[in-house]
Design an enzyme around this catalytic site. Structure first.
Site, PDB file in Angstrom:
ATOM      1  N   GLY A 244     -19.276   5.170  -8.248  1.00  0.00           N
ATOM      2  CA  GLY A 244     -18.523   4.131  -7.551  1.00  0.00           C
ATOM      3  C   GLY A 244     -17.198   4.637  -7.014  1.00  0.00           C
ATOM      4  O   GLY A 244     -16.398   3.878  -6.482  1.00  0.00           O
TER       5      GLY A 244
ATOM      6  N   ILE B 167      -4.744  13.037   0.653  1.00  0.00           N
ATOM      7  CA  ILE B 167      -5.611  11.883   0.425  1.00  0.00           C
ATOM      8  C   ILE B 167      -6.696  11.881   1.500  1.00  0.00           C
ATOM      9  O   ILE B 167      -6.409  11.842   2.691  1.00  0.00           O
ATOM     10  CB  ILE B 167      -4.779  10.579   0.467  1.00  0.00           C
ATOM     11  CG1 ILE B 167      -3.769  10.569  -0.688  1.00  0.00           C
ATOM     12  CG2 ILE B 167      -5.685   9.351   0.409  1.00  0.00           C
ATOM     13  CD1 ILE B 167      -4.373  10.600  -2.071  1.00  0.00           C
TER      14      ILE B 167
ATOM     15  N   PRO C  16      -7.788   6.961   2.429  1.00  0.00           N
ATOM     16  CA  PRO C  16      -6.766   6.118   1.792  1.00  0.00           C
ATOM     17  C   PRO C  16      -7.328   4.839   1.169  1.00  0.00           C
ATOM     18  O   PRO C  16      -6.944   4.462   0.066  1.00  0.00           O
ATOM     19  CB  PRO C  16      -5.809   5.785   2.939  1.00  0.00           C
ATOM     20  CG  PRO C  16      -5.978   6.913   3.908  1.00  0.00           C
ATOM     21  CD  PRO C  16      -7.432   7.331   3.801  1.00  0.00           C
ATOM     22  N   LYS C  17      -8.260   4.202   1.855  1.00  0.00           N
ATOM     23  CA  LYS C  17      -8.764   2.921   1.343  1.00  0.00           C
ATOM     24  C   LYS C  17      -9.431   3.108  -0.023  1.00  0.00           C
ATOM     25  O   LYS C  17      -9.154   2.380  -0.981  1.00  0.00           O
ATOM     26  CB  LYS C  17      -9.770   2.346   2.340  1.00  0.00           C
ATOM     27  CG  LYS C  17     -10.262   0.964   1.971  1.00  0.00           C
ATOM     28  CD  LYS C  17     -11.186   0.427   3.060  1.00  0.00           C
ATOM     29  CE  LYS C  17     -11.712  -0.945   2.667  1.00  0.00           C
ATOM     30  NZ  LYS C  17     -12.608  -1.472   3.690  1.00  0.00           N
TER      31      LYS C  17
ATOM     32  N   GLN D 143      -9.136   3.642  -6.208  1.00  0.00           N
ATOM     33  CA  GLN D 143      -9.236   4.433  -7.435  1.00  0.00           C
ATOM     34  C   GLN D 143      -7.928   4.357  -8.240  1.00  0.00           C
ATOM     35  O   GLN D 143      -7.943   4.201  -9.458  1.00  0.00           O
ATOM     36  CB  GLN D 143      -9.502   5.912  -7.105  1.00  0.00           C
ATOM     37  CG  GLN D 143     -10.939   6.215  -6.810  1.00  0.00           C
ATOM     38  CD  GLN D 143     -11.718   6.402  -8.113  1.00  0.00           C
ATOM     39  OE1 GLN D 143     -11.824   5.494  -8.925  1.00  0.00           O
ATOM     40  NE2 GLN D 143     -12.247   7.573  -8.317  1.00  0.00           N
TER      41      GLN D 143
ATOM     42  N   GLY E 289      -9.493  10.400  -9.819  1.00  0.00           N
ATOM     43  CA  GLY E 289     -10.128   9.369 -10.640  1.00  0.00           C
ATOM     44  C   GLY E 289      -9.365   9.031 -11.910  1.00  0.00           C
ATOM     45  O   GLY E 289      -9.472   7.927 -12.426  1.00  0.00           O
ATOM     46  N   GLU E 290      -8.627   9.993 -12.442  1.00  0.00           N
ATOM     47  CA  GLU E 290      -8.045   9.773 -13.763  1.00  0.00           C
ATOM     48  C   GLU E 290      -6.535   9.625 -13.773  1.00  0.00           C
ATOM     49  O   GLU E 290      -5.966   9.002 -14.664  1.00  0.00           O
ATOM     50  CB  GLU E 290      -8.503  10.909 -14.695  1.00  0.00           C
ATOM     51  CG  GLU E 290      -9.988  10.758 -14.961  1.00  0.00           C
ATOM     52  CD  GLU E 290     -10.640  11.971 -15.612  1.00  0.00           C
ATOM     53  OE1 GLU E 290     -10.745  11.974 -16.835  1.00  0.00           O
ATOM     54  OE2 GLU E 290     -11.043  12.904 -14.892  1.00  0.00           O
TER      55      GLU E 290
HETATM   56 MO1  MOS Z   1     -13.752  11.635 -16.933  1.00  0.00          MO
HETATM   57  S1  MOS Z   1     -13.151  10.933 -18.779  1.00  0.00           S
HETATM   58  O1  MOS Z   1     -13.704  13.344 -17.206  1.00  0.00           O
HETATM   59  O2  MOS Z   1     -15.282  10.940 -16.652  1.00  0.00           O
END
Ligand code: MOS
Length: 763
Positions: A494, A655, A658-659, A664, A729-730
């Site tokens: 996703g 980036i 951007p959207k 995320q 993502g993190e």
């Molecule tokens: Mo991330 S916790 O490495 O899916």
């Protein structure tokens, strides 16, 4: 660090850099807010998620779970279950065929994705409260669940440790943490702490957390004979599941196919091959039918691990100008007696601040509980809570602005390794955040703003997450009809993987997006590692870039052999891919891919390529950064905390969309607000059993808990990464819990050092 690592590092330090990616500033598609390609399919229900696959003659499995933490099963009664209508098979340790224990998830450099060293069903021994003790297969999911509920076991309990607090004293230093030293030190930190203008010394605790993806874990297993297995699985690591399940059943890895085009969120919880997968495959083999095992929400809590609890000490001293003299960050996390994952909470300060003397390290203790695992920014999310709360407290001791204190300690090079930063624009991120949030109008005094019954406060914290890159393979094909496809086994949970890689491929080959396709989510495609460590975008991008270059070279070779081609005199350095073909870089003449291929009488040209190891990570200190600003209100009578304003300012390379990127970042911040205020997996310390295995009792944030979240970003490309990008993502979750805690302190004058910040802690 091992000697070998040191030697490699010293060699890499003097190696010349790769030239920056040519597309670092290219913006036909990259850098644009292109809509998610699979968005319409998802919102209209057309997208096929794992449990949706229409498989003929499907049977359904369910699990029964142990109710003790450690001991032996002395009896297991399956008669009532077997007597229920629709029940096809019940397997327990008394009749389950042997399965091998797969290799445990390593440091990400192999495909091993085992999650526990405990035998599953092949033993009467229980290693955690919630371990599967029986597998039921029936005609419908309801029949299977009803039968599983009627399995009755008796146990002989053994002594064990199920309480984190009780186990802290037994903590040991692991050999390494994600390949890094478990402890790093410099200078006499005790002296630096004792002789300074200001110091703080605080101990923080964070609870266990569970991933609660919208889509609970599920699998469909279908055998073709005894040696070929197809699995539809909710996986963020198709290649890892294929390898691991092959180990369990003694198959060749390429005889297990794992299909996962859509995954409804994972956050790390779908990185490992959790035991439900092998049990689903076993059920299918033993019944001779395709079988679906769709885990219940409770089941996910019982067998899929989450984030470790932690206890962390942060002690920092500074001179009267705010320069950090002594810096201690140390503490303990938990793993289980049957897995090995010491979550790396001590990583953030190794790369964030200049420090005169430091001791930064961590230990780990073993519990008889479900295995722990990665959960969005493992390490950095809980580590930044402690460190960034500590720095905030020090700012009050010094009567300094907490932003100024952080800027006072910005390092010129990595504070521990001494390596140069590949790209660090922390100051710019802070400047942008300060501006957008209106930080300068914040009063310095805590407990100084009140609105009716509410205390108001503003807080700030730094977020950080490393840049990783994994060895990845891709295949690129350009066809005579002028279309192109890139293939790799990577995963889409996703995040926007399909969309951004389609943008990339189109940009790379000079094709319109409508003429390129990105194929993924199938372990039979060229190898990609786990969608983890926020590494997938750049890892796949490099593989596609290098495979694409091979295809272009082959096409050019065809043109060079052709008298009629305007490219026959061109060398590869002279040309670019654009306008659906290959063209001279300077003079602009050239021809389309379709023209080259049709004259050569070929339908397509394709190439496979696997990238090299990420040596750049040994040369540079590579990280993303965030400045998280928030405003809270705290009810003066009830202690209720509401987050009412948020600005996240990110420095994460270029980036690419951007959207989707902002989405995320927001998702990370929302998960961080949950971590700050409501989320906690509650283990009964006497039994090691999770007491709140449902969304009714494990509180993830809901819409009403979340204010408008503003996101700004530096958009500074990293010259040492593919596309100039970092994974995103993190980073969003990091720093969030500290920003909330710091705002709560500013509102109330109370420093909450244990998450979640529930109202009882503010009464
Ligand atoms: Mo991330 S916790 O490495 O899916």
């Amino acid at each position: 660090m091992s000697i070998l690592n040191k030697v490699i590092r010293s060699v890499v330090q003097v190696m010349p850099d790769q030239a920056p990616d040519e597309l670092i500033a290219s913006n036909r598609y990259l850098g644009r807010s292109i809509n998610r390609l699979n968005g319409p399919d998802k919102v209209t229900g057309k997208a096929t998620f794992t449990a949706d696959y229409p498989v003929a003659n499907l049977a359904h499995a369910a699990l029964a779970y142990s109710t003790i933490a450690k001991g032996r099963i002395t009896s297991i009664d399956t008669k009532a279950a077997e007597a229920l209508p629709g029940v096809i098979l019940v397997l327990t340790h008394e009749n389950a065929p042997e399965m091998k224990v797969p290799k445990e998830f390593g440091d990400g450099s192999s495909n091993d994705a085992g999650t526990t060293q405990a035998k599953i069903l092949n033993t009467d021994h229980v290693s955690w409260n919630g371990q599967p003790i029986a597998l039921v297969v029936a005609e419908t999911p309801e029949q299977a669940e009803a039968a599983a509920a009627r399995i009755h076991a008796t146990y002989e309990k053994e002594d064990c440790v199920t309480s984190f607090e009780a186990a802290i004293g037994d903590a040991k230093q692991p050999k390494a943490i994600m390949g890094e030293d478990p402890e790093v030190t410099r200078g006499d930190v005790e002296q630096a702490l004792s002789q300074s203008a200001a110091r703080i010394d605080l101990t923080f605790t964070t609870p266990p957390h569970n991933h609660n993806a919208i889509e609970p874990h599920a699998c469909i297993a279908q055998w073709d004979g005894k040696d070929d297995l197809t699995l539809y699985d909710t996986s963020q690591f198709t290649a890892g599941v294929a390898t691991t399940i092959a180990q369990v059943f003694g198959l060749k890895a390429d005889h297990v196919r794992v299909v996962a085009p859509y995954v409804g969120g994972g956050f790390g919880g779908k990185g490992g091959a959790w035991p439900y997968i092998q049990l689903c495959a076993l059920a299918a083999r033993e019944t001779g039918r395709p079988v679906r095992l769709a885990m219940t929400r409770e089941g996910v809590f019982r067998i899929v691990g989450g984030r470790t609890p932690s206890q962390q000490r942060v002690a920092i001293s500074a001179d009267d100008a705010g320069k950090f003299l002594g810096f201690v960050h140390e503490g303990v996390t938990a793993q289980s007696t049957h897995n090995h994952f010491p979550e790396q909470f001590s990583f953030p300060p190794r790369h964030l601040y200049s420090m005169e003397a430091y001791r930064i390290g961590q230990k780990v203790t073993d519990l008889s509980r479900v295995a722990n695992t990665f959960m969005r920014a493992p390490g950095e999310s809980i580590g930044t809570f402690a460190v960034e709360s500590g720095i905030d407290a020090l700012a009050y001791e010094l009567k300094m602005c907490p932003v100024a204190l952080r800027m006072r300690n910005e390092p010129d090079a990595d504070p521990v390794s001494g390596s140069p930063f590949s790209s660090r624009h922390m100051r710019k991120a802070y400047e942008m955040g300060v501006e957008r949030f209106g930080w300068k109008s914040r009063p310095a005094e805590p407990r100084s703003q009140r609105d009716g019954d509410w205390w108001i406060g503003q807080g700030v914290a730094t977020g950080t997450y490393p840049v990783y890159r994994m060895v990845t393979a891709a295949r690129v094909r350009i066809s005579a009809d002028g279309t192109a496809v890139a293939q790799t086994s990577c995963q889409e949970m996703g995040m926007g993987t399909e969309t951004v890689q389609t943008q990339h491929l189109a940009e790379r080959l000079g094709l319109p997006m409508s003429k390129v396709r990105f194929e993924y989510g199938d372990s039979t495609l060229p190898y990609a590692g786990v969608a983890g460590g926020s590494s997938q975008t750049v890892s796949v991008a490099l593989a596609v870039q290098e495979a694409g270059a091979k295809v272009l070279k082959e096409l050019l070779a065809l043109a060079q052999k052709d008298e009629r081609s305007p490219l026959r005199e061109a060398n590869f350095e002279d040309v670019v891919a654009k306008d659906e073909g290959i063209f001279w870089r300077v003079s602009g003449g050239g021809e389309s891919y379709a023209a080259i291929l049709s004259r050569a009488g070929k339908d397509f040209v394709e190439a496979d390529h696997k990238t090299g190891a990420p040596m750049e990570l040994l040369k540079y200190s590579m990280h993303s950064y965030a400045a998280q600003f928030c405003e809270v209100r705290v009810h003066a009578l009830s202690g209720e905390v509401r987050v009412q304003r948020w600005v996240g300012s990110f420095d994460t390379g270029r980036i690419l969309n951007p959207k989707m990127a902002v989405s995320q970042f927001r998702g990370g911040i929302i998960m961080g607000i949950g971590m700050a205020l409501t989320e906690e997996t509650m283990f009964d310390d006497r039994t090691g059993r999770i007491m709140n295995p449902s969304l009714a009792e494990y509180h993830v944030p809901v819409q009403a808990d979340i204010p408008d979240i503003e996101v700004v970003y530096t958009n500074e490309p990293d010259p040492h990464t593919p596309l100039g990008a970092h994974g995103i993502g993190e980073i969003g979750i990091t720093g969030v819990a500290a920003a909330v805690a710091n705002a709560v302190y500013h509102a109330t004058g109370k420093r909450v050092t244990s998450l979640p910040i529930t109202l009882d802690k503010l009464m």
